[in-house]
Design an enzyme around this catalytic site. Sequence first.
Site, PDB file in Angstrom:
ATOM      1  N   GLY A   1      41.066  54.077  35.234  1.00 31.47           N
ATOM      2  CA  GLY A   1      39.724  54.032  35.812  1.00 31.47           C
ATOM      3  C   GLY A   1      38.641  54.608  34.936  1.00 31.47           C
ATOM      4  O   GLY A   1      37.507  54.777  35.391  1.00 31.47           O
TER       5      GLY A   1
ATOM      6  N   TYR B   1      38.841  41.860  32.520  1.00 33.62           N
ATOM      7  CA  TYR B   1      38.797  41.110  33.781  1.00 33.62           C
ATOM      8  C   TYR B   1      37.962  39.836  33.711  1.00 33.62           C
ATOM      9  O   TYR B   1      37.664  39.258  34.748  1.00 33.62           O
ATOM     10  CB  TYR B   1      38.291  42.008  34.926  1.00 33.62           C
ATOM     11  CG  TYR B   1      39.097  43.264  35.061  1.00 33.62           C
ATOM     12  CD1 TYR B   1      40.411  43.210  35.514  1.00 33.62           C
ATOM     13  CD2 TYR B   1      38.576  44.501  34.710  1.00 33.62           C
ATOM     14  CE1 TYR B   1      41.180  44.357  35.615  1.00 33.62           C
ATOM     15  CE2 TYR B   1      39.338  45.657  34.816  1.00 33.62           C
ATOM     16  CZ  TYR B   1      40.633  45.580  35.264  1.00 33.62           C
ATOM     17  OH  TYR B   1      41.387  46.713  35.360  1.00 33.62           O
TER      18      TYR B   1
ATOM     19  N   CYS C   1      28.751  24.598  40.270  1.00 34.73           N
ATOM     20  CA  CYS C   1      27.949  24.100  41.390  1.00 34.73           C
ATOM     21  C   CYS C   1      27.958  25.122  42.517  1.00 34.73           C
ATOM     22  O   CYS C   1      28.499  24.894  43.599  1.00 34.73           O
ATOM     23  CB  CYS C   1      28.503  22.758  41.857  1.00 34.73           C
ATOM     24  SG  CYS C   1      27.420  21.903  43.021  1.00 34.73           S
TER      25      CYS C   1
ATOM     26  N   GLU D   1      46.729  55.296  32.543  1.00 35.81           N
ATOM     27  CA  GLU D   1      46.782  53.832  32.525  1.00 35.81           C
ATOM     28  C   GLU D   1      45.419  53.212  32.200  1.00 35.81           C
ATOM     29  O   GLU D   1      44.813  52.544  33.037  1.00 35.81           O
ATOM     30  CB  GLU D   1      47.258  53.325  33.891  1.00 35.81           C
ATOM     31  CG  GLU D   1      48.621  53.852  34.299  1.00 35.81           C
ATOM     32  CD  GLU D   1      48.956  53.589  35.754  1.00 35.81           C
ATOM     33  OE1 GLU D   1      50.138  53.674  36.108  1.00 35.81           O
ATOM     34  OE2 GLU D   1      48.019  53.303  36.546  1.00 35.81           O
ATOM     35  N   PRO D   2      44.918  53.408  30.993  1.00 37.37           N
ATOM     36  CA  PRO D   2      43.634  52.785  30.638  1.00 37.37           C
ATOM     37  C   PRO D   2      43.791  51.284  30.430  1.00 37.37           C
ATOM     38  O   PRO D   2      44.764  50.818  29.841  1.00 37.37           O
ATOM     39  CB  PRO D   2      43.253  53.479  29.328  1.00 37.37           C
ATOM     40  CG  PRO D   2      44.562  53.874  28.729  1.00 37.37           C
ATOM     41  CD  PRO D   2      45.476  54.190  29.886  1.00 37.37           C
TER      42      PRO D   2
END
Length: 445
Positions: free
Chosen positions: A249, A391, A362, A291-292
């Site tokens: 995080g 992401y 669209c 956990e990067p």
Amino acid sequence: MYLHGTSRVNEHGHLEIGGVDTTELTSKFGTPLYVFDEQLMRETMRAYKSAWDATGLRYEVAYASKAFCTLAMCRIVAEEGLALDVVSGGELHTALKANFPSERIHFHGNNKTPDEIEQALNAGIGAFVVDNFHELALLGALAVEKGVVADILLRLSPGVEVHTHEYISTGQEDSKFGFDLQSGAAQQAIQLSLQTKGVRLVGLHSHIGSQIFETEGFKHAIDIVGNLFAQAVKEWGAKDLSVLNVGGGFGIRYTEGDTPLQVQQYIEAIAEGVKATFDSLGLAHPEVVIEPGRSIVGNAGTTLYTVGSSKNIPGVRKYVSVNGGMSDNPRPALYQAVYEAMLANRATEEPTEVVSIAGKACESGDMLIWDAKLPEVQAGDILAVSCTGAYNYSMASNYNRIARPAVVFVQNGVADVVVKRESFDDLVSLDVVPARLMDGVLSQS
């Protein structure tokens, strides 16, 4: 636009990344194009390891592959000596196909299927991060069937909230993830795991959120989980409990309003919290796992687009459309994520207008940036959107049957394709037309 890593404006007035002119990248590979600064990714991984080395604690840095997962990325993570977090059979398969050491793979997820658990057991992965009672029972039974014992960490919800977007806050009690302490589920899970055949409890895990710009939340969670750690060891006989995973995080800079800490500041604070908590409890210091994901790849990624049409609504706004959008970056639509941009082919020119960057899908909500300060934009310009490494590729889709972009890694003046651009034939490669429909088409033709 803030320039991260090796990014710079070269003598031609063009954005350059990894020693490669972005206009050359677009000429060779087309747009949209994901560009990753390999040197910056490697330097960030090394910064995490160096910061931990200075603490004197045993540690493991595990890259959260959900941020960006490809064969080439897994190879880089392996070369830099990190562990790897996966959350699906697909991510696990990617890691294994990249010959990533299976003993350094951790399997997360709140609904691992029996097939995925068997896949991971067969591969001999390092550990499962168990999320719920259903998984604990299922994993134990499948491990017993195979005659193996799986190392597990229990994911806990410590009740710590951080100031972040509500959709990505995961450490509080009301979350789909983990065993919460308030209801007693965490305590029950620890005791049950010690009695479950086929598993060995080696650690406790918590993750308090994403895009975190401070350290107090980590310290608070460490104190809460540390006390449960002590209870498990001293009262319930958890003799193999030796790992404390504090999650990830760690925030990055997307825009000038973001103020992330340096890697060293995060690690020093976490290490201080671990030492203080475990010393006060009379326990040996655990191995600490982080956990990067975003913080390793986020700033290293840039997406290049070609500008197409524009629409000026006097007194309202000017829309500038690019040949990508929510199909390659859904985060603005999902999270109201904010990005910065520049014209990569006219990088030295001063901004003269504020425009809204629209995607080509669209959907009225397909907007990448609402207020971008740019020189007067022309069709054919190359728009560079920074900090798209995390992401974006992972969440890309074929909405409107838009083909997903290629991905290139750049370093020392060399660009390597690590994901090929999808073709229209790729889009239909898995489609199947039943014979009855094909016969109908043939009869009409």
